[in-house]
Design a protein around this motif. Sequence first.
Motif, short mmCIF file in Angstrom:
data_model
loop_
_atom_site.label_atom_id
_atom_site.label_comp_id
_atom_site.label_asym_id
_atom_site.label_seq_id
_atom_site.Cartn_x
_atom_site.Cartn_y
_atom_site.Cartn_z
N ASP A 23 -10.35 7.79 0.24
CA ASP A 23 -10.18 6.54 0.37
C ASP A 23 -9.59 5.80 -0.71
O ASP A 23 -9.97 4.44 -0.86
N ARG A 78 -6.53 -0.71 3.30
CA ARG A 78 -5.76 0.34 2.50
C ARG A 78 -4.76 1.31 3.29
O ARG A 78 -4.22 2.28 2.77
N GLN A 79 -4.87 0.79 4.59
CA GLN A 79 -3.85 1.71 5.24
C GLN A 79 -2.32 1.67 4.82
O GLN A 79 -1.82 0.39 4.39
N ILE A 110 -7.60 8.31 4.04
CA ILE A 110 -7.84 6.88 3.99
C ILE A 110 -8.62 6.26 5.39
O ILE A 110 -8.08 6.62 6.38
N PRO A 145 -2.51 10.42 5.43
CA PRO A 145 -3.18 9.29 5.32
C PRO A 145 -4.59 9.17 6.33
O PRO A 145 -5.24 8.33 6.01
N ASN A 149 0.97 -1.16 0.00
CA ASN A 149 0.02 -0.06 -0.06
C ASN A 149 0.99 1.20 0.20
O ASN A 149 0.69 2.24 -0.91
#
Length: 281
Positions: A141, A227-228, A222, A218, A77
Amino acid sequence: MKLGLKQKKRLRVVLTNGLMILVMLFYLLPFWYVINNALKDPYYINIEPFVLRPETFTFGNIVSAFSKMDYVATFLNSLCVLVLSCLLFIVLGSMTAYGIYIGNNRVFNGMYVLFVALISLPFQAAMVPLVSLLKTLSLSDSFLGLALIYASMFMPFIVFLYTGFIRTIPKELMESARIDGCSYLQAYTRIYMPLLKTITGIVLVLRGVYVWNDLQVPLIVINEPSRQTLQQRLYVFAQSRIGNFDLIFAGAVIVCIPMVALFLLMQKSFIRGVMAGSVKG
C-alpha cells in the motif's frame, strides 16, 4: 495488357499505402468514438455516436469528470509512481548492464543469460511471492512498493536493452577514460550515461506508458483510496456510473492525455533508438 516494371512498383506502393491507411483507420476509430462522445451532450451519444456537430459540442463532461475523479490528487499519485519506477528502471537497469559489460567474464555473461531468460517469465507466476514480500517489508500500500513491483517485472527486458546498446559503444572510450584517471563510476556517469540517452528514451516510452496505463498491479498493491492511481480511480469511477457514458468517456480522455504528451515529447528519441538498433556498423 502487361504492366511495366515501374507500373508494377507504383501499383505495389498504392496497394501498400491503401492497406496501411485502412489499418490506421481501424485503430483510430475507437479513439475517435471515445473523444467524440466525451465532448458531446449526453443526449446525442446514442443518437449520433460517430458525429460531432457544433451544437452538440460541450466541455461539461470533461469538467465534471475532472472534478468527480479528484483528478489533481490522483494524477500526482500516478506521477509519483511513474517517476519512482522510471528512476529504478534507468539507474538499476543501466548500472546492471554496465557491470555486465565491464565484467565480461563467465559469471557476468551467465547473469546476462539469466536476465534474458527471465524475460519470458510471466508476472502472474511471481505475483503472490512479490506481494507477500512487500507485506513482509512493510511496503504494501505504498508508492515505493508499487514501483519495486514494476522494477522486478521489467528489469530483465531493460537490462537486455541497455546491455545490447552498451556493447555497440567502442571499447576504446573506456580505455581512454581509464588512462585519463577516470574510475569506473566516473566513466559511467560522464561518458556512458550521456551516450545512453537514446535507449533511455525508449525505456521511458515503452515501460513508462505501461506503468501509467496498468490497472492490475495497483489493484493488488494499493488499497487506500487516497493513494489510488488514475487507472484505479477511473475503474472505480466507471463502476459507480454504469450507463453514464459521457462521464466515463471523458474520464478515459483525461487519463490518456499525459501519456500522449509524453510520447510526443519522447518520439524523436524513440525513433532514433529504433533506427540505431536496426542499422549495424
